[in-house]
Write a protein that holds these residues in place. Structure first.
Motif, PDB file in Angstrom:
ATOM      1  N   HIS A 103       0.821  -1.215   0.000  1.00 21.46           N
ATOM      2  CA  HIS A 103       0.000   0.000   0.000  1.00 21.46           C
ATOM      3  C   HIS A 103       0.853   1.261   0.000  1.00 21.46           C
ATOM      4  CE1 HIS A 103      -2.196   3.223   2.267  1.00 21.46           C
ATOM      5  NE2 HIS A 103      -3.140   2.901   1.394  1.00 21.46           N
ATOM      6  N   ALA A 104       1.959   1.260   0.717  1.00 21.88           N
ATOM      7  CA  ALA A 104       2.807   2.449   0.801  1.00 21.88           C
ATOM      8  C   ALA A 104       3.350   2.827  -0.573  1.00 21.88           C
ATOM      9  CB  ALA A 104       3.948   2.206   1.787  1.00 21.88           C
ATOM     10  N   GLU A 105       3.866   1.857  -1.313  1.00 23.39           N
ATOM     11  CA  GLU A 105       4.363   2.141  -2.652  1.00 23.39           C
ATOM     12  C   GLU A 105       3.234   2.611  -3.567  1.00 23.39           C
ATOM     13  OE1 GLU A 105       8.156  -0.984  -2.917  1.00 23.39           O
ATOM     14  OE2 GLU A 105       6.444  -1.193  -4.270  1.00 23.39           O
ATOM     15  N   ALA A 106       2.062   1.997  -3.409  1.00 23.10           N
ATOM     16  CA  ALA A 106       0.918   2.409  -4.226  1.00 23.10           C
ATOM     17  C   ALA A 106       0.566   3.867  -3.979  1.00 23.10           C
ATOM     18  CB  ALA A 106      -0.279   1.510  -3.933  1.00 23.10           C
ATOM     19  N   VAL A 344      11.521   5.185  -2.986  1.00 17.37           N
ATOM     20  CA  VAL A 344      10.763   4.215  -3.763  1.00 17.37           C
ATOM     21  C   VAL A 344      10.984   4.410  -5.262  1.00 17.37           C
ATOM     22  CG1 VAL A 344       8.651   5.592  -3.911  1.00 17.37           C
ATOM     23  CG2 VAL A 344       8.511   3.106  -3.938  1.00 17.37           C
ATOM     24  N   SER A 345      11.388   5.599  -5.678  1.00 20.48           N
ATOM     25  CA  SER A 345      11.706   5.843  -7.084  1.00 20.48           C
ATOM     26  C   SER A 345      13.125   5.418  -7.417  1.00 20.48           C
ATOM     27  CB  SER A 345      11.526   7.321  -7.434  1.00 20.48           C
ATOM     28  OG  SER A 345      12.456   8.116  -6.715  1.00 20.48           O
ATOM     29  N   GLU A 381       6.060   0.401  10.750  1.00 18.79           N
ATOM     30  CA  GLU A 381       6.559  -0.547   9.758  1.00 18.79           C
ATOM     31  C   GLU A 381       7.317   0.217   8.672  1.00 18.79           C
ATOM     32  OE1 GLU A 381       3.259  -2.818   8.369  1.00 18.79           O
ATOM     33  OE2 GLU A 381       3.013  -3.900  10.262  1.00 18.79           O
ATOM     34  N   TRP A 382       8.434  -0.360   8.235  1.00 19.65           N
ATOM     35  CA  TRP A 382       9.336   0.327   7.325  1.00 19.65           C
ATOM     36  C   TRP A 382       8.692   0.782   6.014  1.00 19.65           C
ATOM     37  CZ3 TRP A 382      13.587   3.030   7.114  1.00 19.65           C
ATOM     38  CH2 TRP A 382      14.187   3.255   5.874  1.00 19.65           C
ATOM     39  N   PRO A 383       7.945  -0.050   5.288  1.00 24.55           N
ATOM     40  CA  PRO A 383       7.409   0.422   4.003  1.00 24.55           C
ATOM     41  C   PRO A 383       6.613   1.712   4.127  1.00 24.55           C
ATOM     42  CG  PRO A 383       7.133  -1.943   4.181  1.00 24.55           C
ATOM     43  CD  PRO A 383       7.588  -1.469   5.536  1.00 24.55           C
ATOM     44  N   HIS A 384       5.713   1.752   5.103  1.00 25.61           N
ATOM     45  CA  HIS A 384       4.878   2.936   5.278  1.00 25.61           C
ATOM     46  C   HIS A 384       5.699   4.111   5.788  1.00 25.61           C
ATOM     47  CE1 HIS A 384       1.750   5.476   7.312  1.00 25.61           C
ATOM     48  NE2 HIS A 384       1.126   5.211   6.188  1.00 25.61           N
ATOM     49  N   ALA A 385       6.552   3.867   6.775  1.00 26.49           N
ATOM     50  CA  ALA A 385       7.346   4.948   7.359  1.00 26.49           C
ATOM     51  C   ALA A 385       8.261   5.585   6.321  1.00 26.49           C
ATOM     52  CB  ALA A 385       8.165   4.418   8.536  1.00 26.49           C
TER      53      ALA A 385
END
Length: 660
Positions: A103-106, A344-345, A381-385
């Motif tokens: 979800h974070a990347e989205a 993320v890019s 959590e790392w992805p979201h943070a």
């Protein structure tokens, strides 16, 4: 359209060929370019599909000015990187499902599309097909009564091959992301129809599954609960064949879709069973599945998103997939923080050239401080943070609010990890807090600061705040220990959170009499909405007239929490709506609803969101303010940042606060 939409395909794998074949049957599009990681692969694909321009890199394809739209057909972990870069290049985007790893990347992809005003759709081709539209119409018409239970299956047996993409953790392998995403999207859509909406999110997600030696889900079953008493059972996998159908059970019958995901041309139908009888409903489906998907993109190009799979729908789907994976313990290597130095890019972190953040100064802090402070109280959590913090920094934010108690220490650890990974310690301002009740003593200030510095991976915090006051301890004891920590270089300046004005005055007077430094800032609640009842025990507000007068007279910096009244101005608050008991307890009052009316009126006149205007009120005070914001989504960060550039006159500030 006067001319056909010029497409480029990014990637040359199997699904890229499937889309190329479908595009040839499109009424609105034509394939003009392909990009691959090697020139050889691009040339081979071009020869097979008669593509004019073949590029040996994705960057070259995105630089082609004749390409108007791109189909992203890379492996899952590369979707976010290239979707974001495609948006930056001004290309419209159809991204193969799942749109990202999580979800974070989205969120990052959606924000890039929004910022650059390009079309974006996740490639759930079945959502664009007439069969799905017919299903919607039957369910909306109440053909089977009230929708009660959904069964959706998409599973196949690929055979175990640890070298395969499907079994590769680093490539986002497993059934949930590969095909389980279809089942989730179908269940959310059907449950949405049951609730009179396009889709709804599950209130509960539970699952069991087989996680194999390569760390991916090999087969798994999930149970979902939705509003309105709708239940769903989902089955997916890469190591077992399933029926791959959808069944919907209602109070008056059922509907079965034998081929929900890949309906064949001329053979789509729905089976309705009622009162012991079956009716086969044929669907006019001469359209090519993938060509029709491309036509859907062209149809809704100017709207930037299509109803078949809107941005909000995609984000909700990814969030449910995250919950499914979490329920069975699947974590991808790309989601772990170790060694992750890029955004993320897949670029180094930097402030965007169009960033419009404004800054202020706090005496004793050598760095400028962004006027909006990022609350790091919900990042566990790392992805979201990492996505949230990167975005805030890229927008020009540089001050981060954290505390010893947040997340049991997890929030400090993640903030410290992020700062270390990005290598930006001297570019950011850390606002740390400690000594929360019942540990509000001089001794615990030192003990907790030791632990916090270790978690944050730094030897100092720029601003230290006492999280609470303890009136039983003389102010001199607190001032003494805080000055000792300052002298030791472990803090640059210090302040008080949830201290009364009187107690703060007493402390600063004592400091002046003893040749020591006093509090440099206050962090109490302050917002346009008056806090009726403390959000947490021991909380103090500075929104009253006397506190505002004192802050103005002494030019004391205020770093207020709940600066947006915890969502009171988002449209959630209505006098008749008591569904959120905390919102009611803390903010519902006649005067606050009068303020809400005025905010809504001025926001309409200015063409901005009420929540943005409410934050602008805090920023436009006659004393320095650095509001703490706590966005849970990138869209919330975006709308908060818009407040920085809103100017309110003193008369407008008074009018909003019912003082004029």
């Amino acid at each position: 359209m006067s001319s056909k939409l010029a497409w480029g395909i990014l990637g040359t794998g199997r699904i890229a060929g499937v889309f190329a074949k479908g595009l040839a049957n499109s009424e609105t599009g034509t394939l003009v370019a392909v990009g691959s990681r090697s020139q050889e692969a691009a040339d081979a694909f071009g020869a097979q599909w008669s593509v004019e321009r073949c590029y040996g890199s994705y960057e070259e394809l995105l630089a082609d000015e004749q390409v108007q739209a791109v189909y992203i057909a890379t492996p899952h972990p590369q979707h976010a990187q290239w979707a974001i870069r495609a948006a930056e290049a001004g290309k419209h985007i159809l991204c193969e499902k799942p749109i990202a790893l999580n979800h974070a990347e989205a969120m990052a992809i959606v924000e890039a599309a929004q910022r650059h005003q390009v079309f974006l759709m996740e490639a759930f081709m079945y959502r664009c097909h007439p069969q799905t539209q017919m299903l919607r119409e039957l369910l909306q018409a109440g053909t089977i009564g009230d929708i009660r239970v959904i069964q959706a299956t998409f599973s196949f047996n690929a055979g175990f091959n640890p070298e395969s993409r499907l079994y590769n953790n680093a490539l986002g392998g497993g059934g949930i992301l590969d095909v389980g995403c279809y089942s989730v999207s179908m269940a959310r859509m059907i449950a949405g129809i049951a609730n009179g909406k396009d889709f709804v999110e599950p209130t509960q997600v539970s699952a069991v599954g087989q996680v194999g030696s390569t760390g991916v889900d090999e087969y798994t079953v999930a149970s979902l609960s939705f509003p309105g008493g709708v239940l769903a059972q989902l089955f997916t996998g890469i190591q077992v064949n399933g029926d791959n159908n959808v069944r919907i059970f209602g109070s008056k019958g059922s509907i079965t879709i034998q081929s929900p995901w890949l309906p064949e041309r001329g053979q789509a139908y729905l089976l309705v069973e009622k009162n012991g009888q079956s009716e086969k409903i044929d669907v006019e489906s001469e359209v090519d599945l993938y060509g029709n998907e491309a036509d859907t993109v062209a149809t809704y190009l100017e709207q930037l998103q299509a109803p078949a799979m809107s941005w909000e729908d995609t984000l909700g789907n990814m969030q449910t997939l995250d919950r499914w994976r979490k329920a069975i313990g699947v974590v991808y290597e790309a989601e772990k923080p170790e060694g992750k130095t890029l955004t993320v890019s897949q670029r180094p972190l930097r402030v965007r050239s169009d960033a419009s953040m404004k800054y202020g100064n706090l005496p004793g802090v050598e760095k400028p401080v962004s006027r909006l402070v990022m609350g790091v109280d919900n990042q566990t959590e790392w992805p979201h943070a990492s996505v949230m913090l990167d975005d805030y920094f890229e927008r020009g934010g540089n001050c981060f609010d954290t505390a010893f108690i947040y997340g049991g220490g997890a929030c400090e650890k993640l903030l410290g990890q992020w700062i270390a990974n990005r290598g930006i310690r001297e570019q950011v301002v850390i606002l740390g807090k400690g000594a929360h009740t019942p540990y509000c003593t001089p001794e615990w200030i030192v003990k907790q600061l030791d632990i916090s510095l270790g978690r944050l991976r730094t030897d100092y915090v720029d601003i230290y705040m006492m999280h609470r006051d303890n009136p039983e301890i003389p102010v001199g004891e607190f001032i003494t220990v805080l000055n000792e920590q300052k002298k030791a270089g472990r803090i640059r300046v210090f302040g008080a959170s949830n201290w009364s004005i009187e107690r703060l005055q007493e402390a600063n007077q004592w400091a002046a009499e003893h040749g020591l430094t006093g509090f440099s800032a206050l962090s109490n609640n302050f917002s346009l909405a008056r806090m009726i009842d403390p959000v947490w025990a021991g909380c103090i507000s500075a929104s009253d007239a006397s506190s505002r007068a004192w802050l103005t007279e002494h030019n004391m910096a205020l770093m207020p929490w709940s600066s947006q009244a915890r969502g009171f101005f988002t449209g959630r608050a209505k006098p008749e709506d008591h569904s959120d008991p905390e919102l009611v307890r803390c903010w519902y009052s006649e005067d606050n609803f009068q303020r809400l009316e005025r905010v809504n009126q001025m926001a309409r006149e200015r063409g901005i969101l009420p929540i943005t205007l409410a934050l602008a009120y805090v920023l436009n005070q006659p004393f320095p303010t650095f509001p703490l914001i706590g966005p849970r989504a990138l869209s919330e960060t975006r709308t908060s940042f818009e407040a920085v550039n809103i100017t309110l006159t003193p008369e407008e500030v008074r009018w909003l606060n019912l003082e004029a």
